[in-house]
Enzyme design. Structure first.
Site, PDB file in Angstrom:
ATOM      1  N   GLU A 156      32.899  86.547  34.934  1.00 50.09           N
ATOM      2  CA  GLU A 156      33.188  85.291  35.645  1.00 50.09           C
ATOM      3  C   GLU A 156      31.962  84.793  36.424  1.00 50.09           C
ATOM      4  OE1 GLU A 156      36.627  86.245  38.037  1.00 50.09           O
ATOM      5  OE2 GLU A 156      37.989  85.845  36.386  1.00 50.09           O
ATOM      6  N   GLU A 309      42.096  88.494  30.665  1.00 50.48           N
ATOM      7  CA  GLU A 309      42.692  89.051  31.883  1.00 50.48           C
ATOM      8  C   GLU A 309      43.921  88.238  32.236  1.00 50.48           C
ATOM      9  OE1 GLU A 309      40.298  89.192  35.404  1.00 50.48           O
ATOM     10  OE2 GLU A 309      38.571  90.030  34.382  1.00 50.48           O
TER      11      GLU A 309
HETATM   12  C1  GAL Z   1      39.460  88.237  38.131  1.00 44.81           C
HETATM   13  C2  GAL Z   1      38.302  89.211  38.038  1.00 44.81           C
HETATM   14  C3  GAL Z   1      38.817  90.654  38.009  1.00 44.81           C
HETATM   15  C4  GAL Z   1      39.837  90.894  39.085  1.00 44.81           C
HETATM   16  C5  GAL Z   1      40.937  89.862  38.952  1.00 44.81           C
HETATM   17  C6  GAL Z   1      42.025  90.016  39.986  1.00 44.81           C
HETATM   18  O1  GAL Z   1      39.053  86.960  38.512  1.00 44.81           O
HETATM   19  O2  GAL Z   1      37.546  89.002  36.882  1.00 44.81           O
HETATM   20  O3  GAL Z   1      37.730  91.546  38.144  1.00 44.81           O
HETATM   21  O4  GAL Z   1      39.225  90.782  40.331  1.00 44.81           O
HETATM   22  O5  GAL Z   1      40.386  88.577  39.093  1.00 44.81           O
HETATM   23  O6  GAL Z   1      43.052  89.086  39.760  1.00 44.81           O
END
Ligand code: GAL
Length: 680
Positions: A156, A309
């Site tokens: 990100e 994710e």
């Molecule tokens: C994302 C990030 C992850 C984790 C996640 C938590 O934005 O890439 O490493 O922090 O959020 O929701």
């Protein structure tokens, strides 16, 4: 765009990729063995490793400790689990910060310290060198390991740095862009407030100023910020590509994130991937998710993308982190697949015991196998196995809506008639109305090829380049149906007002002249008188937030202001031009009226949803040459019925349906209806 590499991943996975971010460095060997057992039970076939492992892989400058990584990759692979291997540049270790130039500087001049992540300066040569060095070391060591299915560069990207090195790089970037100081002065409008530069040494990035900012400098700084990080990404991409030309490369995007023009970056990845966290407590967050999925799919013109994710239940970074129910987790996962994802991945595999995210949900929660979340994760993995042939299939959309980062940066810039303006909110108002029509839509920019579409929605395109204005006019002349909303066509690419004001580039297309604009007092609503010619529209509605003063030329009024200074003047107009139609909306319409106008736009253009269904049932069709997969997703907490229009088998239940049968979807229920395709 070359789709070959992304197809490689799909082929290797043999179906939907299922898994999550895995942090074995936080756990002992006994837990690793248990992890792999549970992964096999849940049908996990891909895990992301190494995103935040830099200090575990290189505890001292130049001293690598790959042993543990060798071991876990071998263990995973011997159990059939492939690896999405990350380069760890998002969290540089403390030893790198011994040189403070590697640390990011905030706008107020404060240099951040270590102890978190994302604290690097994107221009620091030392940071660049060390992050490339570890990426090369990873590439060299694992290039022929059969487990490596995907490269994941960084995490990100979001560095917004105001240090001296970035300052010098910004100046160099401007010199290249403008060629001369005269040109820069001209484009930045520096005669305003005596800002004329007489030497490049005086040109700086926009650190904190005394009062208000120069909007064009800000706009250029946003463009530069996206580019400077892209350089980092490209440097690692190129070295990975040279080492492993057959392995696709990605980096995880955050769709609404303001600092990066993902449309530009999408050309550089082999497959687009997204991190997505819809708030289960926020009404409509799944519609926002749908928009972001459509955006991700559109960035590489329909190529399937990866959901890299999502949360299995609650996140921990908001003020109130409501847990996602298992049903909602399942619904949201299928929604991503429906809208083109070839993976369902989570942050993270096992919930951490320590650190900032120890209360963030995971596929394996602290409560382990006894939890509803684990049971739902395991069931979903097993169920996704019934969709082995879905990856690679595509969505056909005849409608599109515009999302443009350059415009976002400009329209949210300084001192406009309405400064409470959020581009995201306005685009979402339009997208929600479009979503409710049920038609498939791509999310494009006006620089994209428009010829594939019959309907185009252009919310608040404040920054409008001449070529985009021309493309829009041709789109309508050639039979396209467009809806453009207020505060569009106002400035050029330098954020200079396009004269004669306003919207001269749209004048012929919309058949009207926007003579003036005004914001409305907050909370005020003006009744609209809706023209009876549009029989299907509600006859009333209200305008809020904004009013254009529109003079009709070739257009006619569809709705007019019912009171106030502009009483009787048009608020919504319609213009026929060539073979097409342009609707112009000069205010914020209430939800009902905007939906009615949107339905009229879509229906008049002859664009249809894949299946007619109740509004809270989302239906999306993915297709191949030979097959159709109709995803039916019930967003409601009540059962919903859908009448099928062709023979199909629900892959998730195995139940066969004939044309005319009723499919009953339980609360938040999902069906994936497979049919052989007969039509071309
Ligand atoms: C994302 C990030 C992850 C984790 C996640 C938590 O934005 O890439 O490493 O922090 O959020 O929701």
């Amino acid at each position: 765009m070359n789709d070959e590499l992304s197809a490689t991943l799909t082929r290797r996975m043999g179906g939907i990729a299922y898994g999550g971010d895995y942090n074995p460095e936080q756990w002992d060997r006994a837990t690793w063995v248990d992890d792999v057992r549970l992964m096999c039970e849940a049908g996990v076939n891909l895990v992301t490793i190494g995103v935040f492992s830099w200090s575990s892989l290189e505890p001292h400058d130049g001293h690598f400790t790959f042993g543990w990584l060798d071991e876990i990759i071998d263990l995973l692979w011997s159990n059939g689990i492939a690896v999405d291997l990350a380069t760890p540049n998002a969290a540089p270790p403390p030893w790198l910060a011994e040189n403070p130039d590697t640390l990011l500087v905030e706008r107020d001049g404060r240099r951040v310290s270590i102890g978190s992540r994302g604290h690097f300066c994107p221009s620091s040569e030392l940071y660049r060198d060390r992050s490339r060095r570890i990426a090369s070391a990873l590439a060299e060591r694992y290039q022929s390991h059969p487990a490596i299915a995907l490269w994941h560069i960084g995490n990100e990207y979001h560095a917004h740095c105001f240090c001296d090195t970035c300052d010098a790089r910004f100046r160099g970037w401007l010199q290249q862009k403008y060629g001369s100081l005269e040109e820069l002065n001209d484009c930045w409008g520096t005669t305003f407030w005596s800002q004329g530069y007489d030497s490049w040494d005086q040109v700086h990035l926009p650190t904190k100023v005394r009062g208000h900012v120069n909007p064009t400098r800000e706009l250029d700084f946003s463009r530069f910020t996206s580019e400077v990080q892209r350089e980092l990404f490209l440097a690692e991409r190129d070295l990975l590509r040279a080492a492993t030309p057959g392995i696709p490369i990605t980096t995880n995007f955050m769709a609404f994130f303001p600092l990066i023009d993902y449309r530009r970056w999408a050309e550089d990845v082999d497959v687009v991937s997204l991190d997505m966290y819809p708030d289960p407590a926020a009404p409509g967050s799944l519609i926002e998710a749908a928009f972001q999925y459509d955006l991700m799919r559109s960035l590489r013109h329909g190529q399937p993308w990866l959901l890299l994710e999502q949360a299995s239940s609650a996140v921990s970074q908001w003020r109130v982190n409501v847990a996602k129910s298992p049903e909602r987790m399942r619904l949201g996962s299928y929604q991503a697949v429906a809208r083109g994802a070839d993976s369902v991945m989570f942050f993270q595999w096992r919930a951490s015991r320590y650190g900032h995210e120890k209360f963030h949900s995971a596929m394996v929660p602290h409560g382990g196998e006894s939890t509803d979340t684990w049971r739902a994760v395991r069931a979903l993995g097993q169920e996704l196995d019934t969709l082995r042939d879905v990856p690679g299939s595509r969505i056909r959309a005849e409608a599109a809506i515009v999302w443009d980062w350059d415009n976002k940066w400009a329209v949210e810039g300084a001192a406009h008639p309405l400064n409470s303006f959020s581009y995201r909110d306005v685009v979402m108002e339009h997208y929600r109305a479009l979503w409710r029509t049920g038609v498939h839509a791509e999310v494009i920019s006006l620089a994209d090829d428009l010829t594939a579409y019959r309907v185009l929605v252009v919310p608040n395109q404040y920054l409008l380049r001449q070529d985009s204005a021309d493309a829009l006019r041709r789109f309508v002349e050639n039979g396209g149906h467009v809806l453009v909303s207020y505060f569009s066509g106002i400035v050029d690419e330098h954020d200079h007002v396009a004269l004669p004001g306003y919207a001269p580039g749209l004048r012929e297309t919309i058949g009207a002249h926007v003579r003036d604009v005004t914001a409305m007092p907050e909370g005020e609503a003006i009744p609209l008188v809706v023209s009876m010619e549009m029989a299907d529209l509600p006859v009333s509605g209200a305008a809020t937030r904004w009013q254009d003063d529109i003079a009709l030329e070739t257009a006619t009024a569809l709705a007019s202001y019912g009171s106030g200074r502009f009483a009787g003047r048009p608020a919504v107009t319609e213009n026929r031009l060539g073979a097409g139609r342009a609707i112009y909306v000069g205010t914020t319409l209430d939800e009902g009226l905007l939906e009615a106008v949107m339905s009229d736009l879509v229906e008049t253009a002859g664009v249809r949803p894949p299946l007619s269904a109740p509004t809270d049932v989302e239906v999306v069709e993915r297709r191949t040459e030979a097959a159709s997969y109709l995803f039916a997703l019930n967003h409601s907490d009540q059962s919903r019925n859908v009448v099928l229009e062709r023979e199909a088998i629900d892959r998730l239940t195995g139940v066969a349906y004939s044309s005319g049968d009723t499919l009953e979807l339980g609360p938040q229920g999902v069906a994936v209806l497979f049919s052989a395709r007969i039509e071309a």
